[in-house]
Design an enzyme around this catalytic site. Structure first.
Site, mmCIF file in Angstrom:
data_model
loop_
_atom_site.group_PDB
_atom_site.id
_atom_site.type_symbol
_atom_site.label_atom_id
_atom_site.label_comp_id
_atom_site.label_asym_id
_atom_site.label_seq_id
_atom_site.Cartn_x
_atom_site.Cartn_y
_atom_site.Cartn_z
ATOM 1 N N LYS A 13 -3.882 4.466 -7.678
ATOM 2 C CA LYS A 13 -4.682 3.713 -8.637
ATOM 3 C C LYS A 13 -5.635 2.714 -7.949
ATOM 4 O O LYS A 13 -6.806 2.643 -8.304
ATOM 5 C CB LYS A 13 -3.709 2.932 -9.536
ATOM 6 N N ARG A 88 0.411 -4.159 -19.993
ATOM 7 C CA ARG A 88 1.657 -3.489 -19.642
ATOM 8 C C ARG A 88 2.587 -3.313 -20.831
ATOM 9 O O ARG A 88 3.608 -2.638 -20.723
ATOM 10 C CB ARG A 88 2.404 -4.288 -18.569
ATOM 11 N N ARG A 127 6.183 5.890 3.749
ATOM 12 C CA ARG A 127 5.359 4.817 4.330
ATOM 13 C C ARG A 127 6.113 4.054 5.418
ATOM 14 O O ARG A 127 7.279 3.703 5.244
ATOM 15 C CB ARG A 127 4.999 3.803 3.245
ATOM 16 N N ARG A 160 9.207 -0.934 4.253
ATOM 17 C CA ARG A 160 9.344 -2.062 3.308
ATOM 18 C C ARG A 160 10.504 -1.784 2.355
ATOM 19 O O ARG A 160 10.699 -0.650 1.929
ATOM 20 C CB ARG A 160 8.069 -2.214 2.474
ATOM 21 N N ARG A 171 11.541 1.239 -9.609
ATOM 22 C CA ARG A 171 10.154 0.883 -9.951
ATOM 23 C C ARG A 171 9.567 1.914 -10.911
ATOM 24 O O ARG A 171 8.858 1.570 -11.858
ATOM 25 C CB ARG A 171 9.286 0.816 -8.689
#
Ligand SMILES: [Zn+2]
Length: 215
Positions: A13, A88, A127, A160, A171
């Protein structure tokens, strides 16, 4: 061009928002960025928001909508805006609609970038970041030459906490629970367009352009 951008974490996004903002010369409005900017510039709204953030609480809707309203009246929004990270919830969407009608800047399209959950997990969980220089890697898409070692500086790579698989699943659950009602909300208003987010950055951008150029 008045746009809301939806998409789960890992859908690309932010990248698309940046490309769109440059291509159409309309600002990318991220609520997170605005909050930080207002806090930094010590605006009245910023100091209100800071009270909540310092306590680790969510910034309430009426503060957020005030911040967005102030941002939308700035001159660079004359030709449109790309809202990212807001709304949201359905309550926020209602409040936003009110403000946009008053400002005569109604939403034209809500772009919903879709990527299958498995793919999101692959993207996010691969990542790695250099603990020394901050360089970004991806185990699958841009791996370092030596396992766990930064090509640039030889520093150690780490993951992370946010990008660990259990956290990613949380999430995504939060995202799905929050946004599912919003997707229906904008579908009913007939301004929701689904975008296939599985291709590379250029493919996804072309698909979005096709939609926007036909508005
Ligand atoms: Zn490094």
């Amino acid at each position: 061009m008045n746009i809301v951008l939806f998409g789960p974490p890992g859908a690309g996004k932010g990248t698309q928002a940046k490309e769109l903002s440059e291509f159409y010369t309309i600002p990318h409005i991220s609520t997170g960025d605005i909050l930080r900017e207002n806090v930094k510039n010590e605006t009245e709204l910023g100091s209100k928001a800071k009270e909540y953030m310092d306590k680790g609480e969510l910034v309430p809707d009426e503060v957020l909508i005030g911040i967005i309203k102030n941002r939308l009246v700035e001159p660079d929004c004359e030709n449109g805006y790309i809202l990212d990270g807001y709304p949201r919830t359905v309550n926020q969407a209602d409040a936003l609609e009110d403000i946009l009608n008053k400002l005569e800047k109604p939403l034209e399209v809500v772009l919903n970038i879709e990527v299958p959950e498995e793919e999101l997990i692959t993207r996010l969980s691969g990542r790695r970041i250099c603990s020394n220089c901050g360089a970004n890697y991806h185990l699958k898409f841009s791996p370092p030459e030596k396992d766990g070692i930064c090509d640039v500086c030889g520093g150690k790579l780490y993951q992370r906490d946010d990008d660990k698989e259990e956290v990613i699943k949380q999430r995504l659950d939060t995202y799905n629970n929050q946004t599912a009602p919003l997707i229906d909300y904008y579908k009913r208003k007939d301004i929701l367009v689904n975008i296939d987010g599985t291709g590379n950055v250029e493919d996804v951008f072309e698909e979005i352009r096709g939609v926007l150029d036909n508005l």
